[in-house]
Design a protein around this motif. Structure first.
Motif, PDB file in Angstrom:
ATOM      1  N   ARG A  78       0.843  -1.199   0.000  1.00  0.00           N
ATOM      2  CA  ARG A  78       0.000   0.000   0.000  1.00  0.00           C
ATOM      3  C   ARG A  78       0.876   1.246   0.000  1.00  0.00           C
ATOM      4  O   ARG A  78       2.095   1.189   0.181  1.00  0.00           O
ATOM      5  CB  ARG A  78      -0.920   0.013   1.232  1.00  0.00           C
ATOM      6  CG  ARG A  78      -1.843  -1.181   1.346  1.00  0.00           C
ATOM      7  CD  ARG A  78      -2.965  -0.920   2.332  1.00  0.00           C
ATOM      8  NE  ARG A  78      -2.514  -0.849   3.708  1.00  0.00           N
ATOM      9  CZ  ARG A  78      -2.509  -1.878   4.553  1.00  0.00           C
ATOM     10  NH1 ARG A  78      -2.886  -3.073   4.127  1.00  0.00           N
ATOM     11  NH2 ARG A  78      -2.119  -1.733   5.803  1.00  0.00           N
ATOM     12  N   GLU A  79       0.231   2.389  -0.159  1.00  0.00           N
ATOM     13  CA  GLU A  79       0.951   3.654  -0.120  1.00  0.00           C
ATOM     14  C   GLU A  79       1.639   3.808   1.238  1.00  0.00           C
ATOM     15  O   GLU A  79       1.065   3.509   2.283  1.00  0.00           O
ATOM     16  CB  GLU A  79      -0.023   4.805  -0.350  1.00  0.00           C
ATOM     17  CG  GLU A  79       0.650   6.154  -0.461  1.00  0.00           C
ATOM     18  CD  GLU A  79      -0.335   7.264  -0.764  1.00  0.00           C
ATOM     19  OE1 GLU A  79       0.070   8.437  -0.715  1.00  0.00           O
ATOM     20  OE2 GLU A  79      -1.505   6.951  -1.047  1.00  0.00           O
ATOM     21  N   GLY A  80       2.869   4.268   1.219  1.00  0.00           N
ATOM     22  CA  GLY A  80       3.621   4.424   2.455  1.00  0.00           C
ATOM     23  C   GLY A  80       4.376   3.183   2.874  1.00  0.00           C
ATOM     24  O   GLY A  80       4.863   3.097   4.015  1.00  0.00           O
ATOM     25  N   GLU A  81       4.500   2.221   1.963  1.00  0.00           N
ATOM     26  CA  GLU A  81       5.203   0.983   2.289  1.00  0.00           C
ATOM     27  C   GLU A  81       6.663   1.263   2.645  1.00  0.00           C
ATOM     28  O   GLU A  81       7.364   2.002   1.953  1.00  0.00           O
ATOM     29  CB  GLU A  81       5.146   0.022   1.110  1.00  0.00           C
ATOM     30  CG  GLU A  81       5.964  -1.257   1.325  1.00  0.00           C
ATOM     31  CD  GLU A  81       6.009  -2.141   0.100  1.00  0.00           C
ATOM     32  OE1 GLU A  81       7.106  -2.320  -0.477  1.00  0.00           O
ATOM     33  OE2 GLU A  81       4.928  -2.649  -0.298  1.00  0.00           O
ATOM     34  N   THR A  82       7.109   0.665   3.753  1.00  0.00           N
ATOM     35  CA  THR A  82       8.526   0.712   4.123  1.00  0.00           C
ATOM     36  C   THR A  82       8.949  -0.673   4.590  1.00  0.00           C
ATOM     37  O   THR A  82       8.230  -1.345   5.325  1.00  0.00           O
ATOM     38  CB  THR A  82       8.802   1.712   5.260  1.00  0.00           C
ATOM     39  OG1 THR A  82       8.044   1.352   6.414  1.00  0.00           O
ATOM     40  CG2 THR A  82       8.443   3.130   4.847  1.00  0.00           C
ATOM     41  N   VAL A  83      10.111  -1.105   4.124  1.00  0.00           N
ATOM     42  CA  VAL A  83      10.687  -2.379   4.546  1.00  0.00           C
ATOM     43  C   VAL A  83      12.168  -2.141   4.815  1.00  0.00           C
ATOM     44  O   VAL A  83      12.892  -1.669   3.946  1.00  0.00           O
ATOM     45  CB  VAL A  83      10.527  -3.466   3.457  1.00  0.00           C
ATOM     46  CG1 VAL A  83      11.106  -4.790   3.958  1.00  0.00           C
ATOM     47  CG2 VAL A  83       9.071  -3.651   3.075  1.00  0.00           C
ATOM     48  N   ARG A  84      12.594  -2.437   6.042  1.00  0.00           N
ATOM     49  CA  ARG A  84      14.007  -2.237   6.360  1.00  0.00           C
ATOM     50  C   ARG A  84      14.475  -3.345   7.289  1.00  0.00           C
ATOM     51  O   ARG A  84      13.671  -4.073   7.885  1.00  0.00           O
ATOM     52  CB  ARG A  84      14.257  -0.863   6.965  1.00  0.00           C
ATOM     53  CG  ARG A  84      13.574  -0.599   8.273  1.00  0.00           C
ATOM     54  CD  ARG A  84      13.656   0.885   8.638  1.00  0.00           C
ATOM     55  NE  ARG A  84      13.088   1.171   9.946  1.00  0.00           N
ATOM     56  CZ  ARG A  84      13.789   1.190  11.078  1.00  0.00           C
ATOM     57  NH1 ARG A  84      15.107   0.944  11.043  1.00  0.00           N
ATOM     58  NH2 ARG A  84      13.222   1.468  12.232  1.00  0.00           N
ATOM     59  N   THR A  85      15.779  -3.459   7.426  1.00  0.00           N
ATOM     60  CA  THR A  85      16.378  -4.509   8.238  1.00  0.00           C
ATOM     61  C   THR A  85      17.254  -3.882   9.317  1.00  0.00           C
ATOM     62  O   THR A  85      18.023  -2.947   9.048  1.00  0.00           O
ATOM     63  CB  THR A  85      17.229  -5.441   7.360  1.00  0.00           C
ATOM     64  OG1 THR A  85      16.417  -5.964   6.309  1.00  0.00           O
ATOM     65  CG2 THR A  85      17.762  -6.605   8.185  1.00  0.00           C
ATOM     66  N   VAL A  86      17.130  -4.421  10.547  1.00  0.00           N
ATOM     67  CA  VAL A  86      17.968  -3.965  11.655  1.00  0.00           C
ATOM     68  C   VAL A  86      18.515  -5.199  12.369  1.00  0.00           C
ATOM     69  O   VAL A  86      17.920  -6.274  12.296  1.00  0.00           O
ATOM     70  CB  VAL A  86      17.180  -3.089  12.656  1.00  0.00           C
ATOM     71  CG1 VAL A  86      16.636  -1.832  11.961  1.00  0.00           C
ATOM     72  CG2 VAL A  86      16.045  -3.870  13.301  1.00  0.00           C
ATOM     73  N   PRO A  87      19.615  -5.066  13.087  1.00  0.00           N
ATOM     74  CA  PRO A  87      20.110  -6.193  13.888  1.00  0.00           C
ATOM     75  C   PRO A  87      19.188  -6.437  15.083  1.00  0.00           C
ATOM     76  O   PRO A  87      18.633  -5.492  15.662  1.00  0.00           O
ATOM     77  CB  PRO A  87      21.496  -5.727  14.349  1.00  0.00           C
ATOM     78  CG  PRO A  87      21.835  -4.550  13.495  1.00  0.00           C
ATOM     79  CD  PRO A  87      20.543  -3.919  13.104  1.00  0.00           C
ATOM     80  N   LEU A  88      19.036  -7.682  15.471  1.00  0.00           N
ATOM     81  CA  LEU A  88      18.164  -8.014  16.589  1.00  0.00           C
ATOM     82  C   LEU A  88      18.560  -7.242  17.848  1.00  0.00           C
ATOM     83  O   LEU A  88      17.701  -6.717  18.560  1.00  0.00           O
ATOM     84  CB  LEU A  88      18.213  -9.530  16.851  1.00  0.00           C
ATOM     85  CG  LEU A  88      17.432 -10.036  18.066  1.00  0.00           C
ATOM     86  CD1 LEU A  88      15.950  -9.735  17.926  1.00  0.00           C
ATOM     87  CD2 LEU A  88      17.652 -11.545  18.243  1.00  0.00           C
ATOM     88  N   GLY A  89      19.838  -7.149  18.102  1.00  0.00           N
ATOM     89  CA  GLY A  89      20.281  -6.482  19.320  1.00  0.00           C
ATOM     90  C   GLY A  89      20.001  -4.997  19.334  1.00  0.00           C
ATOM     91  O   GLY A  89      19.982  -4.367  20.396  1.00  0.00           O
ATOM     92  N   ALA A  90      19.805  -4.410  18.147  1.00  0.00           N
ATOM     93  CA  ALA A  90      19.545  -2.966  18.055  1.00  0.00           C
ATOM     94  C   ALA A  90      18.074  -2.647  17.784  1.00  0.00           C
ATOM     95  O   ALA A  90      17.734  -1.506  17.483  1.00  0.00           O
ATOM     96  CB  ALA A  90      20.414  -2.366  16.947  1.00  0.00           C
ATOM     97  N   LEU A  91      17.204  -3.657  17.885  1.00  0.00           N
ATOM     98  CA  LEU A  91      15.774  -3.432  17.623  1.00  0.00           C
ATOM     99  C   LEU A  91      15.191  -2.472  18.652  1.00  0.00           C
ATOM    100  O   LEU A  91      15.238  -2.719  19.862  1.00  0.00           O
ATOM    101  CB  LEU A  91      15.026  -4.770  17.668  1.00  0.00           C
ATOM    102  CG  LEU A  91      13.499  -4.700  17.555  1.00  0.00           C
ATOM    103  CD1 LEU A  91      13.067  -4.063  16.235  1.00  0.00           C
ATOM    104  CD2 LEU A  91      12.891  -6.095  17.703  1.00  0.00           C
ATOM    105  N   ASN A  92      14.647  -1.359  18.168  1.00  0.00           N
ATOM    106  CA  ASN A  92      14.048  -0.332  19.019  1.00  0.00           C
ATOM    107  C   ASN A  92      12.531  -0.447  18.920  1.00  0.00           C
ATOM    108  O   ASN A  92      11.971  -0.288  17.833  1.00  0.00           O
ATOM    109  CB  ASN A  92      14.519   1.054  18.577  1.00  0.00           C
ATOM    110  CG  ASN A  92      14.030   2.150  19.508  1.00  0.00           C
ATOM    111  OD1 ASN A  92      13.153   1.932  20.343  1.00  0.00           O
ATOM    112  ND2 ASN A  92      14.615   3.339  19.374  1.00  0.00           N
ATOM    113  N   VAL A  93      11.879  -0.697  20.025  1.00  0.00           N
ATOM    114  CA  VAL A  93      10.420  -0.862  20.027  1.00  0.00           C
ATOM    115  C   VAL A  93       9.727   0.377  19.489  1.00  0.00           C
ATOM    116  O   VAL A  93       8.673   0.286  18.848  1.00  0.00           O
ATOM    117  CB  VAL A  93       9.929  -1.194  21.453  1.00  0.00           C
ATOM    118  CG1 VAL A  93       8.409  -1.221  21.517  1.00  0.00           C
ATOM    119  CG2 VAL A  93      10.501  -2.519  21.926  1.00  0.00           C
ATOM    120  N   ASP A  94      10.297   1.539  19.695  1.00  0.00           N
ATOM    121  CA  ASP A  94       9.663   2.780  19.236  1.00  0.00           C
ATOM    122  C   ASP A  94       9.661   2.914  17.717  1.00  0.00           C
ATOM    123  O   ASP A  94       8.985   3.788  17.167  1.00  0.00           O
ATOM    124  CB  ASP A  94      10.362   3.993  19.857  1.00  0.00           C
ATOM    125  CG  ASP A  94      10.124   4.080  21.364  1.00  0.00           C
ATOM    126  OD1 ASP A  94       9.082   3.560  21.809  1.00  0.00           O
ATOM    127  OD2 ASP A  94      10.974   4.658  22.076  1.00  0.00           O
TER     128      ASP A  94
END
Length: 605
Positions: free
Chosen positions: A546-562
């Motif tokens: 849908r409009e506004g789609e974002t897909v990105r990858t982060v390391p598990l240890g740096a996952l920020n809930v916010d």
């Protein structure tokens, strides 16, 4: 399932789209547009030639806003049997001309006339019989069946050459045509509901004036019911081709044997309340107090047949019995519209529309939505259907009203409607399909709603969409866990997260956070770090498709809930998941199907 009866209206550009939409409205069609050049269509295609040939092979009526020569060239490689061709029409881009190219006697001429009236256009009909007599003898109108289509060519040739016809029986569409009639003519047109073998220069038309009423024990044998129905027809010398419907009492709306008989004769099954059948008691030949005590009317088979044919109808085959079923036949004075008789068994389509874009919505789901009279769902999901929702009764619900939404959909279907319960993603993954069957199991719906037919169609789930956008993170064993503790106790969720961590599964987390719930995802991150590396890839995918789609990858240890919201699916790789960067600079995530340290991967296609 394919919606093969609804015309596909094809346009190749935005300049033709407005005309295509008008045409679709006139013929109750579905607008198909070239993806590269049409911005608003019900379905899109990439290659016109392939799409048109596939629709033609499926038997789908085609109305194309394009030059007739171009359409002919596109279809030429797949033309074979004229008797099986669906209607194919070309409409000029100015809407002035409608040309039936194929299937003239299979509905194309009728569609051309309909479009000519609706567009104030000219219908370029060239079929000899249609032009001379105003009718197509090998394509009778709704409500009539031709028993001997092989005779039509010879009969039409005689009539076009100047012969008259003898009419036996009555049919307004024939008597009001321009065919010359003579009681001594060698050509015969017969209209009858009795079985008859046609002579060489005779066409026999069966009017749909008969209704087969049936009753049955619960779970009666379908084969037995079919044999009994055939016996009822044979006893009256009646033609199965004249059956308009199979009718019964509404408590039998989910009886498999009744529907098997309807399918056997290729007619709809229709149902009446007991009170309607009881009103037919004075006309019954075999009223039964035993039946009244069981279902509230004095006769099911005879009563249903008589209720279906109306007050001017008559019983022509009295009730006959087998071990588990009863049958009777009634005749109406004129052709019956089965859709106006009683009501159908309601149908509930439980559909997953994927992320919402039409490109990720299956043709089966689109077909189910197209067939539906009513749409039930969260307002956003119904909005995502776009033009596909036009002309449907909408029943919008807010989030948090899931059970009320499902009950409402089932009750609407219980009224005999065809209802689509619309879910995002896949209907069976954290969605409404489960509630449907839970209500069947535990109750909470009316008797009518409990007899509906249910069909569930899959959709692209959020984890599939996220995986496709980022590569192949689900290449090995994976699981899904919802972090919402609204319906599942938090201690159960904790146990599942721990087990998935110990099992080294790739994990797709649904409902990772909410406005009030922010700690569960942090717990899952910290728990999984006990079992897999800090740099394990985590995919954060939002508004997929849908409009506004974002897909990105982060390391598990740096996952920020916010960084996560309610519209995000979180996919955490296993200890084996890897990232790879291709030449264009894009980073992908994949999970090998082999195990680390294994000499041979054992990968299979």
């Amino acid at each position: 399932m394919k919606d093969t009866h609804r015309p596909a209206v094809l346009v190749l550009s935005d300049s033709a789209a407005d005309l295509g939409r008008r045409i679709a409205g006139i013929v109750d069609g579905e607008l198909h547009g070239a993806r590269a050049r049409v911005t608003d269509a019900d379905r899109y295609f990439d290659m016109a030639k392939t799409h048109i040939q596939v629709l033609f092979a499926e038997g789908r009526p085609l109305v194309a806003v394009m030059a007739s020569g171009a359409l002919i060239r596109l279809l030429a490689p797949v033309l074979s049997d004229k008797h099986s061709e669906p209607p194919v029409l070309a409409v000029s881009e100015d809407g002035a001309s409608v040309v039936p190219l194929l299937g003239g006697h299979h509905g194309a001429n009728d569609l051309a006339r309909l479009l000519a009236d609706g567009l104030s256009a000219h219908a370029a009909i060239t079929t000899a019989g249609d032009l001379k007599f105003g009718v197509a003898l090998d394509q009778p109108p709704a409500g009539y069946r031709l028993s001997c289509p092989a005779n039509a060519k010879a009969v039409m040739a005689e009539l076009v050459a100047g012969c008259s016809a003898r009419l036996i029986g009555t049919a307004p569409w024939l008597s009001h045509s321009r065919i010359p009639f003579d009681d001594e003519a060698s050509v015969t047109l017969t209209v009858t509901d009795k079985t008859k073998t046609a002579d060489e220069l005779e066409l026999v038309y069966y009017p749909r004036t008969l209704v087969l009423g049936m009753g049955s024990e619960r779970h009666a044998s379908a084969a037995e019911a079919i044999v009994l129905a055939e016996q009822a027809l044979a006893s009256g010398g009646l033609a199965a081709e004249s059956l308009a419907a199979v009718a019964s009492i509404d408590v039998k709306a989910d009886e498999a044997a009744i529907h098997a008989v309807a399918r056997h004769f290729n007619v709809p099954a229709r149902f009446f309340p007991a009170a309607v059948l009881e009103a037919e008691t004075p006309r019954l030949k075999n009223p039964s107090d035993v039946v009244f005590a069981e279902v509230g009317c004095h006769g099911v088979a005879e009563g249903a047949a008589l209720a279906a044919v109306g007050a001017r109808g008559e019983l022509v085959v009295e009730k006959i019995k087998s071990k588990g079923a009863t049958a009777a036949i009634a005749r109406a004075p004129s052709v019956i519209d089965p859709q106006a008789v009683g009501r159908a068994r309601g149908t509930l389509f439980v559909v997953g529309i994927g992320p919402g874009s039409d490109g990720w919505r299956s043709p089966e789901v689109s077909s189910m939505v197209s067939q539906s009279t009513d749409l039930v769902g969260y307002s956003l999901y119904l909005d995502l259907l776009g033009p596909l929702a036009q002309g449907k009764a909408r029943h919008d619900f807010d989030l948090g009203k899931e059970e009320a939404r499902v009950v409402h959909a089932m009750e609407l279907a219980g009224e005999g409607r065809t209802v689509a319960l619309v879910c995002s993603g896949d209907a069976g993954i954290y969605a409404m399909a489960t509630l449907v069957f839970e209500l069947f199991d535990k109750g909470g719906i009316t008797d009518a709603a409990s007899r509906i037919e249910v069909q569930v169609s899959p959709g692209i789930s959020a984890l599939q969409a996220a995986a496709a956008r980022i590569g192949a993170p689900l290449g090995h064993d994976f699981c899904t866990i919802s972090l919402s503790d609204l319906l599942t106790p938090w201690e159960h969720i904790q146990r599942r997260v721990k087990a998935a961590g110990e099992g080294d599964f790739v994990i797709a987390f649904y409902n990772p956070v909410s406005m009030k719930r922010r700690t569960q995802l942090a717990y899952a991150r910290d728990e999984l770090l006990k079992y897999r590396p800090f740099d394990t890839p985590v995919i954060l995918a939002t508004n997929l498709g849908r409009e506004g789609e974002t897909v990105r990858t982060v390391p598990l240890g740096a996952l920020n809930v916010d960084d996560v919201d309610m519209l995000t699916v979180v996919v955490v790789g296993s200890s084996e998941s890897r990232t790879v960067t291709t030449g264009d600079g894009k980073t992908w995530v994949y999970t090998p199907r082999g195990y680390s340290g294994k000499a041979e991967s054992g990968m299979k296609g």
